[in-house]
Design a protein around this motif. Structure first.
Motif, short mmCIF file in Angstrom:
data_model
loop_
_atom_site.label_atom_id
_atom_site.label_comp_id
_atom_site.label_asym_id
_atom_site.label_seq_id
_atom_site.Cartn_x
_atom_site.Cartn_y
_atom_site.Cartn_z
N GLU A 696 0.85 -1.20 0.00
CA GLU A 696 0.00 0.00 0.00
C GLU A 696 0.87 1.23 0.00
O GLU A 696 2.00 1.22 0.52
CB GLU A 696 -0.95 0.00 1.20
N GLU A 697 0.35 2.28 -0.60
CA GLU A 697 1.11 3.52 -0.71
C GLU A 697 1.32 4.09 0.70
O GLU A 697 0.37 4.28 1.45
CB GLU A 697 0.32 4.51 -1.57
N ALA A 698 2.56 4.31 1.05
CA ALA A 698 2.83 4.87 2.37
C ALA A 698 3.17 6.34 2.27
O ALA A 698 2.79 7.14 3.11
CB ALA A 698 3.97 4.12 3.04
N PHE A 699 3.91 6.69 1.23
CA PHE A 699 4.27 8.10 1.09
C PHE A 699 4.68 8.36 -0.35
O PHE A 699 5.31 7.52 -0.99
CB PHE A 699 5.44 8.44 2.02
N THR A 700 4.27 9.50 -0.86
CA THR A 700 4.71 9.97 -2.17
C THR A 700 5.11 11.42 -1.99
O THR A 700 4.39 12.19 -1.35
CB THR A 700 3.58 9.85 -3.20
N GLY B 261 -3.08 3.74 7.67
CA GLY B 261 -3.16 3.23 6.29
C GLY B 261 -2.46 4.12 5.28
O GLY B 261 -1.38 4.64 5.51
N VAL B 262 -3.13 4.30 4.16
CA VAL B 262 -2.50 4.85 2.97
C VAL B 262 -2.35 6.36 3.07
O VAL B 262 -3.21 7.05 3.61
CB VAL B 262 -3.40 4.51 1.76
N PHE B 263 -1.24 6.86 2.56
CA PHE B 263 -1.16 8.29 2.28
C PHE B 263 -1.13 8.45 0.78
O PHE B 263 -0.19 8.03 0.12
CB PHE B 263 0.10 8.90 2.89
N SER B 264 -2.17 9.03 0.24
CA SER B 264 -2.23 9.17 -1.21
C SER B 264 -2.00 10.61 -1.61
O SER B 264 -2.72 11.52 -1.21
CB SER B 264 -3.61 8.72 -1.70
N ARG B 265 -0.97 10.79 -2.42
CA ARG B 265 -0.62 12.15 -2.84
C ARG B 265 -1.66 12.69 -3.82
O ARG B 265 -1.95 13.87 -3.83
CB ARG B 265 0.78 12.12 -3.45
N TRP B 329 2.90 11.78 12.98
CA TRP B 329 4.14 11.96 12.21
C TRP B 329 5.01 13.00 12.90
O TRP B 329 4.51 13.93 13.52
CB TRP B 329 3.83 12.40 10.79
#
Lengths: 718, 467
Positions: A696-700, B261-265, B329
């Motif tokens: 799963e996307e954790a950071f972009t 969970g997810v961090f979506s940019r 964070w």
């Protein structure tokens, strides 16, 4: 009246010609020293005082460790943070010269109460050593030609782009100090050969030791010097001076070099070092023959003796080498060494070496880019060297020719050739200018005889009394002189331009011009690494392609699977295989490697072309080299590499593609283009509906350059 | 919604135990509060409570101390208590600040903690006065649910009592609670209570005996980022050559609901109001005017996303962390700047010097868990002493900087749990002889002089053995 009064006062300060010459020489050297330093500071001014690129981050990290934990801990350091789960014995697998040098400078500065940070020391180490190299170049030039050539060599090497490329501020790499060490060793050796002094021989052995401690390129020295000695022996220039210099360098240098753990017993066990040993024994045979010749008066008898001894010696040497090779005592040549002799070797056998851009054969344009006018002055310099052949000029000629060959084989070896090219060009410039000025001045002298002492009238009269037998000679000389200075000034501007445009980018921070001409900074790498550092568990393992390994450990402070050290090809191939498999197959590999995060670099949003998709074929090749299930043709369509709708199905569904383009299909990158338009490759991507099952996307990062995915734990079975 | 009920039961238990353990202190019973109004502001993560108390002396002896009491759970989060008294007649009223100090009372029920307000003039029998009390609470809003996804908004609990906890009898009291938005999931009803817009009103309640307590729980949306500086080290270095160098090391954390969970940019960039509404995108630091050479960096280098606006009265530095901070964070960074010395360093009449500087954290709307201020005095200064308007821990250190021989004296002050109201001035007094300023330049000059002498000597002396 007042004029004579002041001149009376100034009389004790009036300098003799020799003193004036010394003053000018010292001030030119000082200026060159400063120039060499400040011309390398473009990157600090443009960006900031930071470490550049990839390898320097490892060096920085180890230096930090050295200053914090001391030398013994550094020597015994086992690094758990890289090559998980194998780890790396850092103390035994690096050349410590650079780190020790920086740490010593740091200690010295702190002893003198200069509270500088170790980072600043590391950033400025390379420019500092570049400045020192100019001094060595001066002395070297003085040794092989004259002090004028030395000065020109110092100036040329101070700004030569070939050298600047590896020694700008922040480029904290082994080469930064190694070129200094290389040139210094050569200088000391030539000095030893010229004087026959044991002291210089000893000094050259220590110079060699420093070089061995700093860079793997020391192999060049240990092969070039025997070659040089061999040439001297063949051309009948054998002398006691040479005997002293070489034996001193070889024996002491070898013993000292063995103290470096990474080198160890290679001097007696490795095929690459055998030439030096062979020449060493040959020297003894020569000495013995010389002695026998001295004792025997009968030349015919001596000829016979010579033949028998030489045959015996060669036979014994050959047998020893054969036995050593066969028994495995002497290791064969390594792939890297082969790839130097045969430029096509790496491409066929070692993809991991061929995949590095700085290991590619050099293009003509980069020769022009890095040497500029030196490329034309080099042959001229060779001409002058041959004209005045001596032990020293033979050395520089050999150094120049061999290193030019290696520079042609690999881009990064231009660096090794640069000092030789600068020195030989300096000889050309110095000799030409000297000849021309002698021509000019001799005319003036002739004219002065008939004229009065006034300097202003002397010039005028000299013009009037031109020698009729050689028309336009003086004008021609003048024109040539101006031409030479014009060329040199072009060289200076070219060097400055190249330094500021091409070689001063840290490659961690990317800069681009915005729509309104403003400067846009892409700081995505550090954004991602800092996120890793702050927001992941301390023992998280990050999988990425090996290019980013050093940066992740240094800036992100997290464990990596592979890094730029590339010592274990299988491990890298495993990562390459994971990246080029389907997601569920890759998940198996990822689980077996205990990976928590996967990091990919993606330039589709910004148009950053050196991203992982463009490096992907190398992952396939390296992975396929070890695991034949990965086949390069599966990822290509008619031999063509593409990512749009026409791409190969395996390509569109492999892990790297998925991770790079995950949810990219929803993204508008450019006005007037469909969503999911990849700006780095200029196509609309072929798979816009990417679903991830195990990650799963954790950071972009804000410009999408770095994308980090978290590996999910396995599903519950029920 | 099982958990809130359980919490309510637990608090009800506390109420009963409090009521049972009422023990009237004889020194307290002659005061009573005729009217009390409390306004609780929950709009940011720092809870601000304004208390207006009308205190009446019903006893026979004059008294000059008024006690405030707090439950022990609140005292740990209490950052500051201030008390003001209105003075003068109706038209010309001025507010006078009163001394407030934590005290202990011998028979406090259930570990209740006390603060004493010292009145300027003792309150005579039968007289009354109006006190304005302001206190701030940190870490008092508990995110629930404790973990949220990127697109969810942040909901928090706030716990308090509908009745004001007081050692005195309160005749009439009302409590107003202001929430940041109209979105309130639930709140405990203690009749009469009602909600209108962003305000919840409890009361008026009549005639409650001392130590009355009625726990309430409010569950509401609070999307303001919970910016908490876990540790802040401010180093102020005085150079008598005219510069004051300030270096501030921050450990910043988003103390709200943890990100899950997810961090979506994509979502974060395309729909910023819906996604990551509670994330911390930027911070504003208010710096003194005439600030120069400002930098903003962290362990791995400069952070390019910051803007500085200066005018003659103040400077504002807007900083963005490298990445938006979601709940849980962290980010560490350093801000440094130089200031002209004449704005901050003054001389006393007895030839001592003192530095006058602000104490707290320059970031707006942040809580600082632990603050360390280090004032680095110039080399050779003596007898340092610090004057701070509130209690702090102090000690001395020695630091070696450029060209130091004996080291610089560092006055270190530490304080825990700070809010922006702590940004008052403090003073550090010391003595310093200006001649020490010349020590370092002279040292450098002599070193160069010796170097040149050595050069000259080397050039003139023949060291060779042979003749």
């Amino acid at each position: 009246m007042s004029n004579s009064y002041t001149s009376d006062i100034l009389k004790p300060f009036k300098l003799k010609t020799k003193q004036q010459e010394l003053l000018i020489r010292v001030s030119i050297l000082c200026l060159v020293y400063i120039l060499a330093f400040i011309t390398r500071l473009f990157s600090v001014l443009r960006y900031e005082s930071m470490i550049h690129e990839f390898d320097p981050y490892f060096n920085y990290r180890t230096t930090l460790y050295l200053t914090q934990h001391g030398f013994y801990d550094f020597w015994n350091w086992f690094d758990y943070e890289s090559w998980y789960p194998l780890g790396r014995i850092v103390g035994g697998t690096l050349y410590p010269g650079l780190m020790v040098t920086a740490a010593l400078i740091y200690r010295l500065l702190h002893f003198l109460r200069f509270a500088v940070h170790i980072r600043e020391v590391c950033v400025l180490t390379a420019p500092f050593f570049a400045s020192n190299t100019t001094l060595v170049a001066y002395f070297f030039g003085k040794e092989i030609w004259d002090s004028g050539a030395g000065l020109v060599a110092a100036i040329l090497i101070a700004v030569c782009p070939g050298y600047i490329s590896r020694s700008v501020a922040g480029s904290y790499d082994n080469e930064g100090v190694a070129i200094f060490a290389l040139l210094f060793t050569f200088y000391l050796f030539v000095k030893a050969v010229n004087t026959g002094s044991l002291a210089w021989g000893l000094a050259s052995a220590f110079g060699y030791f420093y070089m061995v401690s700093a860079w793997g390129g020391y192999v060049f020295i240990i092969n070039l010097i025997p070659l040089y000695v061999l040439v001297l022996l063949i051309t009948g220039r054998y002398s006691m001076r040479l005997y002293v210099a070489y034996n001193c360098l070889y024996i002491l240098g070898m013993l000292l070099a063995m103290q470096i753990r990474f080198v160890g017993f290679q001097h007696v066990q490795s095929g690459e070092h055998m030439a030096a040993m062979g020449v060493f024994f040959l020297m003894q045979v020569f000495y013995f023959l010389d002695w026998v010749k001295h004792m025997l008066s009968d030349t015919k008898l001596f000829q016979e003796f010579l033949r028998i001894t030489v045959t015996c010696a060669v036979a014994v040497g050959g047998i020893a080498l054969g036995v050593g090779m066969a028994s495995g005592y002497i290791s064969p040549w390594t792939g890297r060494f082969y790839s130097l002799l045969d430029p096509t070797y790496a491409k066929d056998h070692i993809p991991i070496i061929a995949s590095v851009s700085e290991h590619q054969p050099t293009a003509w344009s980069s020769f022009m880019f890095d040497f500029h006018i030196l490329l034309f002055l080099f042959p001229a310099g060779l001409y002058f060297c041959f004209k005045r052949l001596s032990d020293a000029t033979i050395f520089i000629v050999m150094y120049g020719l061999t290193s030019m060959y290696f520079a042609g084989v690999m881009v990064r070896l231009i660096l090794v050739a640069t000092p030789a090219v600068c020195l030989i060009s300096a000889i050309a410039v110095s000799a030409t200018v000297k000849n021309l000025t002698v021509l000019l001045r001799s005319k003036t002298k002739v004219a002065q005889i008939g004229s009065t002492k006034g300097t202003s009238s002397a010039k005028a009269s000299s013009k009037a009394s031109l020698d009729q037998s050689q028309p336009f000679q003086k004008n021609g000389a003048m024109a040539l002189l101006f031409g030479a200075f014009y060329l040199l000034s072009r060289y200076a501007t070219h060097c400055t331009w190249v330094t500021s445009e091409a070689y001063s980018s840290p490659s961690i921070v990317l800069a681009a011009r915005g729509a309104h001409g403003n400067r846009v900074i892409f700081d995505d790498y550090r954004e991602a690494y800092f996120w890793l550092r702050q927001n992941t568990p301390l023992d998280a393992k990050v999988m990425s392609w090996w290019d980013y390994g050093y940066q992740i450990t240094a800036m992100g402070n997290r464990t990596v699977i592979v890094d730029n050290n590339t010592w274990n090809n299988t491990h890298i191939a495993t990562v390459g295989r994971a990246m080029s498999s389907y997601e569920d197959e890759a998940y198996e590999i990822i689980r077996s490697l205990d990976v928590d995060y996967v990091l990919v670099v993606f330039g589709g949003v910004t148009g950053y072309s050196s991203d992982d998709i463009n490096k992907f074929l190398w992952m396939v090749r390296i992975g396929g080299g070890v695991f034949p299930v990965i086949k390069e043709p599966d990822y290509l369509v008619n031999g063509e590499y593409r990512v749009d709708k026409g791409a190969a199905p395996k390509m569109l569904n492999c892990l790297m593609y998925k991770l790079s383009y995950y949810r990219f299909g929803e993204m508008m990158t450019e006005y007037g283009k469909p969503p999911g338009y990849d700006r780095a490759r200029g196509v609309e991507i072929g798979n816009k509906d990417i679903k991830l099952e195990h990650l799963e996307e954790a950071f972009t990062t804000s410009n999408w350059i770095v994308r980090i995915y978290k590996v999910k734990p396995p599903n519950n079975r029920w | 919604m099982e958990a809130p009920i359980r919490a309510r039961e637990a608090l009800g238990f506390i109420l009963f135990s409090l009521l049972f353990s009422i023990c009237r202190s004889s020194s307290l019973n002659h005061l009573l509060i005729s009217n009390a109004e409390r306004r609780i502001d929950l709009s940011s993560h720092i809870v601000k409570v304004y208390l207006t108390l009308k205190v009446e002396n019903a006893g026979s002896t004059p008294t000059s101390e008024v006690f405030l009491s707090f439950p022990p759970t609140q005292v740990d989060h209490l950052a500051t208590v201030e008390a003001l008294v209105t003075k003068g007649k109706r038209k010309k009223t001025t507010l006078v600040r009163l001394d407030v100090k934590p005290t202990e009372l011998p028979d406090a029920p259930n570990d209740a903690k006390y603060f004493a307000i010292y009145l300027e003039n003792p309150l005579k029998s039968g007289e009354s006065t109006t006190l304005e009390v302001l206190y701030l609470l940190t870490h008092s809003q508990e995110p629930f649910p404790a973990e949220i996804a990127q697109s969810e908004s942040q909901l928090v609990y706030y716990r308090d009592s509908a009745l004001i906890l007081s050692p005195y009898h309160i005749k009439q009291q009302t409590t107003f609670i202001k929430t940041p938005s109209t979105k309130v999931e639930s709140f405990t009803r203690v009749e009469p209570s009602n909600r209108a817009g962003t305000e919840i009103k409890y009361g008026p309640y009549e005639d409650h005996p001392p130590y009355s307590f009625s726990p309430i729980l409010i569950h509401f949306e609070n999307n303001s980022p919970f910016a908490v500086v876990e540790e802040l080290v401010r180093e102020v270095e005085i150079s008598h050559w005219g510069n004051l160098q300030v270096t501030e090391q921050y450990t910043l954390v988003h103390a709200g609901a943890r990100h899950k969970g997810v961090f979506s940019r994509v979502d974060f960039q395309s729909r910023p109001t819906l996604n990551g509404a509670s994330s911390l995108r930027y911070l504003l630091a208010r710096l003194p005017p005439r600030v120069h050479s400002v930098y903003y960096r962290d362990e791995i280098g400069n952070i390019s996303s910051s803007h500085l606006r200066t005018d003659s009265r103040k400077s504002e530095l807007e900083i963005e962390p490298r990445y938006p901070l979601f709940g849980g964070w962290k980010a560490t960074f350093v801000i440094g700047y130089g200031l002209p010395l004449q704005d901050f360093l003054f001389e006393t009449s007895d030839d001592r010097r003192y530095l006058n500087f602000t104490f707290g954290c320059p970031l707006l709307e942040t809580v600082v868990d632990k603050l360390t201020i280090k004032v680095v005095l110039p080399e050779g200064s003596k007898d340092p002493s610090a004057v701070v308007p509130f209690p702090v821990e102090q000690h001395l250190e020695t630091k070696y900087s450029y060209l130091d021989v004996v080291g610089r004296t560092v006055v270190v002050m530490e304080k825990k749990n700070l809010v922006p109201t702590h940004n008052s001035h403090f003073q550090v007094y010391y003595t310093f002889k200006p001649i020490f300023m010349l020590a370092e330049p002279l040292m450098l000059a002599s070193a160069f002089f010796l170097f040149f002498v050595a050069c000259v000597a080397y050039l003139h002396i023949d060291l060779s053995i042979r003749k």
